[in-house]
Write an enzyme that holds these catalytic residues in place. Structure first.
Site, mmCIF file in Angstrom:
data_model
loop_
_atom_site.group_PDB
_atom_site.id
_atom_site.type_symbol
_atom_site.label_atom_id
_atom_site.label_comp_id
_atom_site.label_asym_id
_atom_site.label_seq_id
_atom_site.Cartn_x
_atom_site.Cartn_y
_atom_site.Cartn_z
ATOM 1 N N TYR A 1 -31.739 42.975 73.805
ATOM 2 C CA TYR A 1 -30.788 42.958 74.916
ATOM 3 C C TYR A 1 -31.189 41.891 75.937
ATOM 4 O O TYR A 1 -32.198 41.213 75.800
ATOM 5 C CB TYR A 1 -30.732 44.349 75.558
ATOM 6 C CG TYR A 1 -29.716 45.281 74.911
ATOM 7 C CD1 TYR A 1 -29.154 45.002 73.679
ATOM 8 C CD2 TYR A 1 -29.319 46.446 75.561
ATOM 9 C CE1 TYR A 1 -28.216 45.858 73.108
ATOM 10 C CE2 TYR A 1 -28.386 47.305 74.997
ATOM 11 C CZ TYR A 1 -27.833 47.008 73.770
ATOM 12 O OH TYR A 1 -26.913 47.850 73.216
ATOM 13 N N SER A 2 -30.426 41.819 77.012
ATOM 14 C CA SER A 2 -30.519 40.670 77.926
ATOM 15 C C SER A 2 -31.846 40.543 78.649
ATOM 16 O O SER A 2 -32.588 41.510 78.821
ATOM 17 C CB SER A 2 -29.400 40.767 78.955
ATOM 18 O OG SER A 2 -28.189 40.446 78.333
ATOM 19 N N ARG B 1 -32.757 47.979 82.105
ATOM 20 C CA ARG B 1 -32.698 46.800 81.237
ATOM 21 C C ARG B 1 -32.497 45.497 82.002
ATOM 22 O O ARG B 1 -32.321 45.506 83.201
ATOM 23 C CB ARG B 1 -31.585 46.963 80.202
ATOM 24 C CG ARG B 1 -30.212 47.210 80.751
ATOM 25 C CD ARG B 1 -29.174 47.267 79.617
ATOM 26 N NE ARG B 1 -27.892 47.720 80.093
ATOM 27 C CZ ARG B 1 -27.456 48.978 80.063
ATOM 28 N NH1 ARG B 1 -28.209 49.930 79.547
ATOM 29 N NH2 ARG B 1 -26.274 49.293 80.541
ATOM 30 N N ASP B 2 -32.515 44.416 81.226
ATOM 31 C CA ASP B 2 -32.184 43.058 81.681
ATOM 32 C C ASP B 2 -33.235 42.473 82.636
ATOM 33 O O ASP B 2 -32.910 42.030 83.755
ATOM 34 C CB ASP B 2 -30.796 43.018 82.349
ATOM 35 C CG ASP B 2 -29.724 43.707 81.511
ATOM 36 O OD1 ASP B 2 -29.930 43.826 80.289
ATOM 37 O OD2 ASP B 2 -28.695 44.126 82.083
ATOM 38 N N LEU C 1 -20.087 37.098 71.410
ATOM 39 C CA LEU C 1 -21.015 36.575 72.424
ATOM 40 C C LEU C 1 -20.874 37.455 73.654
ATOM 41 O O LEU C 1 -19.766 37.852 73.997
ATOM 42 C CB LEU C 1 -20.620 35.132 72.728
ATOM 43 C CG LEU C 1 -21.177 34.372 73.945
ATOM 44 C CD1 LEU C 1 -21.060 32.863 73.686
ATOM 45 C CD2 LEU C 1 -20.507 34.724 75.263
ATOM 46 N N ASN C 2 -22.019 37.768 74.315
ATOM 47 C CA ASN C 2 -21.887 38.253 75.692
ATOM 48 C C ASN C 2 -22.873 37.544 76.604
ATOM 49 O O ASN C 2 -22.847 36.294 76.618
ATOM 50 C CB ASN C 2 -21.808 39.775 75.810
ATOM 51 C CG ASN C 2 -22.931 40.580 75.245
ATOM 52 O OD1 ASN C 2 -23.281 40.437 74.089
ATOM 53 N ND2 ASN C 2 -23.483 41.460 76.028
ATOM 54 N N ASP C 3 -23.695 38.204 77.344
ATOM 55 C CA ASP C 3 -24.413 37.591 78.463
ATOM 56 C C ASP C 3 -25.183 36.312 78.121
ATOM 57 O O ASP C 3 -25.860 36.259 77.088
ATOM 58 C CB ASP C 3 -25.470 38.563 79.007
ATOM 59 C CG ASP C 3 -24.968 39.975 79.144
ATOM 60 O OD1 ASP C 3 -23.775 40.214 78.966
ATOM 61 O OD2 ASP C 3 -25.798 40.853 79.411
HETATM 62 C C1 FRU Z 1 -24.289 43.345 80.086
HETATM 63 C C2 FRU Z 1 -25.109 44.124 79.075
HETATM 64 C C3 FRU Z 1 -26.563 44.194 79.493
HETATM 65 C C4 FRU Z 1 -27.242 44.425 78.179
HETATM 66 C C5 FRU Z 1 -26.431 43.569 77.257
HETATM 67 C C6 FRU Z 1 -26.333 44.091 75.847
HETATM 68 O O1 FRU Z 1 -23.119 42.820 79.537
HETATM 69 O O2 FRU Z 1 -24.586 45.422 78.904
HETATM 70 O O3 FRU Z 1 -26.847 45.175 80.457
HETATM 71 O O4 FRU Z 1 -28.588 44.042 78.176
HETATM 72 O O5 FRU Z 1 -25.140 43.490 77.808
HETATM 73 O O6 FRU Z 1 -25.670 43.186 75.031
#
Ligand code: FRU
Length: 484
Positions: A106-107, A168-169, A46-48
């Protein structure tokens, strides 16, 4: 629909029969570290937190997820719906199935559309087949309130001129006149970090780049990338949260490899005039936080953070799971700063509240799933938690000026200890100390949310012991376990 399956860029749709069940059985063999009231991945990494939105009745929570291993592979958006942050219902996962997201979804963030639907904006990570060059797409997906994906399409198919492939994001919001804007983290061609602002007249329109938002009060030297920007209002102030990478580490704050940061002030055109800038959380493991869209209270909002950081591994990786989300945190302005503590519902569902006077050493049932609260009376203290036979323990202390966490006597990977085994937080006049413990995570809030410190800790075969060097009146209670 394409079923991607290329090394670590493998989508859920390419899972072999029984593959996830086998990984799950490895996850389940972890007897020490799985949390009971925090959201952790069923398998994998898991991340963001992503796409956070209150749809008028329920909260939708997505997070970055690689299902197959504790590594940053093909990212999906795992999706849950909840009314109370305790009972979670699984909803449709955003799975990469198109060329404009061939190497991961991605995020990004969410935007309310109508009574029945919401949009999510996200980055399509792609790699050009001729030279493996990364090309960032910014995409749009529509979900209904039941949590079902309706459709998705690309909005922007490359980085704007003047920026590298690190754009991104997207995090969207409405302007007062009903236009849609979104911020994106970016890296300039000169390899410095920044944030871009885009605008769309409506959801069908093509986004146009308005430019960078300048933040002159922030010292951007050495910063090579800004990730996960989030721009919103609290009362009459603008708040900007982001995760800059490359800021030099300091001794009593900004102690990790990367940091989640916030600015409070006024956005005037493309200039954010900051009145206050600070690190959002001073623990070992906190990054890429995001606030909810769709909430009606203009004075406060709810935020989740990733209890983890890029480029770190953890002892649970061998059990094929990695990281978790914080508790949902209510954030609001207090004396010109952000104040944060777990959402009301978490407090309302605390059970078995007891008050005990402690001296020296006590054993507290299920201490590793407990909520602790005491008044430090602005006097120094030393606590040690969770002794085991190998001599491991977790240290928390206050010397009258600085609150510290010491995990030097706990299990760590090399990368965890690379940036030191203690974290510090300067805080004058410490009164209220709250600690949420959940087996391998602690979320600490000082002076009713004036400061927060979120950290993982790993002590196998621990005893539920608590040692104190002075007598304390302790409140102990247990947050409700979540059901998924
Ligand atoms: C932050 C990040 C975002 C990216 C995502 C990829 O932790 O690097 O910038 O979209 O994680 O998993």
């Amino acid at each position: 629909m394409i079923i991607f399956n290329n090394g670590k860029y493998k989508s859920l749709l390419a899972a072999e029969s029984n593959e996830l069940a086998q990984i799950k059985s490895i996850v389940d063999s972890d007897q020490d570290f799985r949390p009971v009231y925090h959201l952790a991945p069923p398998t994998g990494l898991l991340n963001d937190p992503n796409g956070l939105i209150f749809d008028g009745e329920k909260y939708h929570i997505f997070y970055q997820w690689f299902p197959f291993d504790a590594i940053h592979g093909m990212k999906h958006w795992k999706h849950y719906i909840t009314e109370d942050f305790i009972h979670y219902q699984s909803a449709e996962t955003l799975i990469p199935t198109e060329l404009f997201e061939s190497h991961g979804c991605y995020s990004g963030g969410a935007l309310p559309i109508d009574e029945q639907h919401f949009a999510v904006f996200y980055t399509g990570n792609t790699r050009r087949s001729s030279d493996n060059q990364r090309i960032p797409f910014q995409n749009l997906a529509i979900f209904n309130k039941k949590g079902e994906l309706q459709h998705k399409r690309p909005l922007i198919e490359q980085a704007p001129e003047g920026y590298t492939e690190h754009v991104r994001d997207p995090k969207p919001f409405y302007t007062p006149d009903g236009k849609i804007r979104f911020v994106c983290g970016a890296q300039r061609q000169d390899l410095t970090g920044t944030v871009l602002l885009f605008e769309m007249d409506n959801l069908e329109a093509k986004p146009r780049l308005l430019g960078e938002i300048a933040l002159p009060q922030f010292d951007n030297s050495h910063v090579f990338m800004w990730e996960c920007p989030d721009l919103f209002k609290l009362g009459d102030k603008d708040v900007f949260i982001w995760s800059p990478q490359g800021k030099p580490r300091e001794s009593l704050q900004f102690q990790n490899n990367y940091h989640a940061t916030y600015a409070i002030g006024k956005l005037e055109g493309l200039i954010f005039k900051a009145e206050y800038i600070a690190e959002l959380d001073q623990g070992f493991d906190f990054y890429a936080p995001q606030t909810f869209a769709g909430l009606s209270n203009k004075e406060e909002t709810i935020m989740y953070g990733w209890v983890g950081l890029p480029d770190l591994d953890y002892p649970t990786d061998e059990y094929k799971w990695h990281s978790m989300l914080t508790l949902p945190r209510q954030i609001r302005l207090k004396n010109g700063k952000l104040s944060q503590h777990p959402a009301k519902n978490i407090y309302e569902n605390l059970t078995a509240l007891q008050r005990i006077n402690i001296e020296n050493q006590v054993e507290i049932a299920n201490l590793d799933q407990a909520y602790l609260k005491f008044n430090a009376d602005n006097r120094p203290f030393k606590l040690e938690l969770f002794h085991n036979e190998a001599g491991q323990k977790l240290g928390l202390s206050y010397d009258g000026k600085v609150f510290s966490i010491d995990r030097s006597h706990t299990k760590q990977t090399e990368r965890m200890s690379q940036f030191g085994c203690q974290r510090f937080c300067e805080i004058g006049h410490l009164q209220d100390v709250e600690i949420f413990l959940d087996r391998s995570i602690m979320e600490i809030f000082l002076n009713h949310g004036e400061k927060a410190l979120t950290s993982r800790f790993f002590i196998p075969n621990r005893k539920n012991t608590l040692y104190t060097d002075r007598s304390l009146q302790l409140e102990v209670a247990y947050p409700s376990k979540i059901s998924l």
